[in-house]
Motif scaffolding. Structure first.
Motif, short mmCIF file in Angstrom:
data_model
loop_
_atom_site.label_atom_id
_atom_site.label_comp_id
_atom_site.label_asym_id
_atom_site.label_seq_id
_atom_site.Cartn_x
_atom_site.Cartn_y
_atom_site.Cartn_z
N LEU A 245 0.83 -1.21 0.00
CA LEU A 245 0.00 0.00 0.00
C LEU A 245 0.87 1.26 0.00
CD1 LEU A 245 -2.96 1.15 0.34
CD2 LEU A 245 -2.45 1.25 2.79
N VAL A 246 1.90 1.26 0.83
CA VAL A 246 2.81 2.41 0.89
C VAL A 246 3.48 2.63 -0.46
CG1 VAL A 246 4.97 3.26 1.90
CG2 VAL A 246 3.20 2.29 3.38
N ARG A 247 3.93 1.55 -1.08
CA ARG A 247 4.57 1.69 -2.39
C ARG A 247 3.58 2.23 -3.43
NH1 ARG A 247 6.89 -3.32 -0.77
NH2 ARG A 247 5.40 -4.49 -2.05
N GLY A 248 2.34 1.78 -3.35
CA GLY A 248 1.33 2.27 -4.28
C GLY A 248 1.02 3.74 -4.08
N LEU A 249 1.04 4.17 -2.84
CA LEU A 249 0.83 5.59 -2.53
C LEU A 249 2.00 6.43 -3.02
CD1 LEU A 249 -0.60 5.08 1.06
CD2 LEU A 249 -1.82 6.28 -0.78
N LYS A 250 3.21 5.96 -2.75
CA LYS A 250 4.40 6.70 -3.18
C LYS A 250 4.48 6.83 -4.70
CE LYS A 250 8.36 5.79 -1.24
NZ LYS A 250 9.51 5.00 -0.71
N ALA A 251 4.04 5.79 -5.40
CA ALA A 251 4.10 5.81 -6.86
C ALA A 251 2.95 6.61 -7.48
CB ALA A 251 4.07 4.37 -7.39
N GLY A 252 1.98 7.00 -6.67
CA GLY A 252 0.83 7.73 -7.19
C GLY A 252 -0.24 6.84 -7.80
N LYS A 253 -0.06 5.52 -7.72
CA LYS A 253 -1.06 4.59 -8.23
C LYS A 253 -2.34 4.67 -7.40
CE LYS A 253 -2.53 0.98 -10.64
NZ LYS A 253 -2.74 0.99 -12.10
N ILE A 254 -2.17 4.72 -6.09
CA ILE A 254 -3.31 4.83 -5.18
C ILE A 254 -3.54 6.31 -4.89
CG2 ILE A 254 -4.20 4.25 -2.89
CD1 ILE A 254 -2.39 1.77 -3.00
N GLY A 255 -4.75 6.77 -5.21
CA GLY A 255 -5.06 8.18 -5.03
C GLY A 255 -5.37 8.55 -3.60
N ALA A 256 -5.92 7.60 -2.83
CA ALA A 256 -6.26 7.87 -1.43
C ALA A 256 -6.52 6.55 -0.73
CB ALA A 256 -7.49 8.77 -1.33
N ALA A 257 -6.29 6.55 0.58
CA ALA A 257 -6.56 5.36 1.39
C ALA A 257 -7.19 5.78 2.70
CB ALA A 257 -5.28 4.57 1.65
N GLY A 258 -8.28 5.11 3.05
CA GLY A 258 -8.94 5.33 4.33
C GLY A 258 -8.89 4.06 5.14
#
Length: 340
Positions: A245-258
């Motif tokens: 999840l962190v890698r996806g956030l850093k790469a901009g793949k994941i726009g938001a996580a709750g």
């Protein structure tokens, strides 16, 4: 003779709700602030039952101590039970739970996370309190017409369907036991996990934690998701591989996580750590992302839910002591855990 119950990991709100409910049951309740674990399990001595919560550690050592104290029933005042070693409990300890306390509470909190992340109300709140009335950087999107993927269509998932359909969203659902009549009635589509990952703008998790679902959201799953996908988890922390999840956030793949849950939450959630250093590097990293909103396992936390949890938990104990008929028992048989 009045039955004595040892409650572990109790907070002021637990005491208030259980004391009120206990007026109808008459148990002798001892409240312990400490978590149930190998060090605190001896406190169960001279009691007839033990009551535990989601972040207690109920391993073989704890179960052996409880059983040696002649306790035959463990009441989980929650729906989850993945922290119980059922192999160790087999033929030693009955385990009961609260299968449903308020699906509305969890579904509504899920919606709150979605709306807050989308419209960035948590940022706006802090800005305006500081006298900053700029809306730059607070851009959201219309939920109407977007696609939501709901993984796990039990009572909570179905409550969330009603809410999201009210926003005009298209809903995809995945469940091991599809209810096709329900899907047709409410106008949703069952889909495979892969389809949900590929097609959803928002993905919300509402399934139990098991060997099959642990880390179901991993690097491979994230890779096939839409760019800028929003991921919401109000179920169990280990459904998500947090490092991925962190890698996806850093790469901009994941726009938001709750996240209302976290896979290593035991030491932190439900506790005041505001004066302590957060030693969990992954949790500390998550807290730095401006597009991540973390709440401390509070999705269940409504007046109605607390009332229902107390009533059902105490009634589970009453059933055991009066006739042994346990409607909410979780059983273990030949490597299989079965819910009643």
């Amino acid at each position: 003779m009045t039955k004595k119950i040892a409650f572990f990991d109790t907070k002021p709100y637990d005491k208030k709700s259980f004391d009120e409910a206990n007026k109808d049951f008459g148990f002798d309740i001892t409240y312990f602030d400490a978590h149930l674990n190998a060090h605190t399990a001896p406190l169960s001595a001279e009691h007839d039952a033990v009551c535990a919560f989601v972040n207690d550690v109920i391993d073989s050592d704890v179960i052996e101590t409880i059983a040696n104290n002649k306790i035959q029933i463990l009441g989980m005042r929650c729906a989850g039970y993945n922290n119980v070693d059922f192999k160790a409990a087999y033929e030693k300890l009955h385990v009961v739970r609260v299968p449903a306390y308020s699906p509305y509470a969890v579904a509504e909190h899920t919606t709150a996370l979605i709306l807050s992340l989308n419209r960035k109300t948590y940022k706006a709140y802090h800005r305006t309190r500081d006298g900053n009335f700029s809306i730059n950087g607070l851009l959201g999107f219309d939920m109407h017409g977007k696609t939501a993927g709901i993984i796990g269509l039990g009572q909570i998932g179905k409550c969330l369907v009603s809410i999201l359909k009210g926003f005009g969203m298209q809903v995809l659902a995945y469940d091991l036991y599809p209810d096709e009549a329900y899907a047709k009635e409410v106008g949703i589509e069952y889909a495979s996990l892969e389809e949900i990952y590929k097609r959803s703008d928002i993905i919300s998790l509402h399934c139990p934690l098991s060997k099959e679902t642990e880390h179901m959201i991993d690097a491979d799953a994230i890779d096939i998701m839409k760019d800028n996908v929003m991921i919401i988890n109000t179920s169990r922390g280990k459904l998500i591989d947090t490092e991925a999840l962190v890698r996806g956030l850093k790469a901009g793949k994941i726009g938001a996580a709750g996240l209302d849950v976290y896979e290593e939450e035991n030491e932190y959630f439900f506790e005041d750590k505001s004066l302590d250093l957060i030693k969990d590097d992954t949790l500390a990293r998550l807290l730095t992302f401006p597009n991540v909103l973390i709440t401390s396992h509070q999705a269940f936390f409504t007046k109605e839910a607390l009332h229902n949890i107390a009533q059902i938990t105490l009634n589970n104990f009453k059933q055991f002591f009066e006739n042994g008929d346990l409607n909410n028992e979780v059983c273990y048989d030949h490597e299989t855990i079965k819910e009643k």
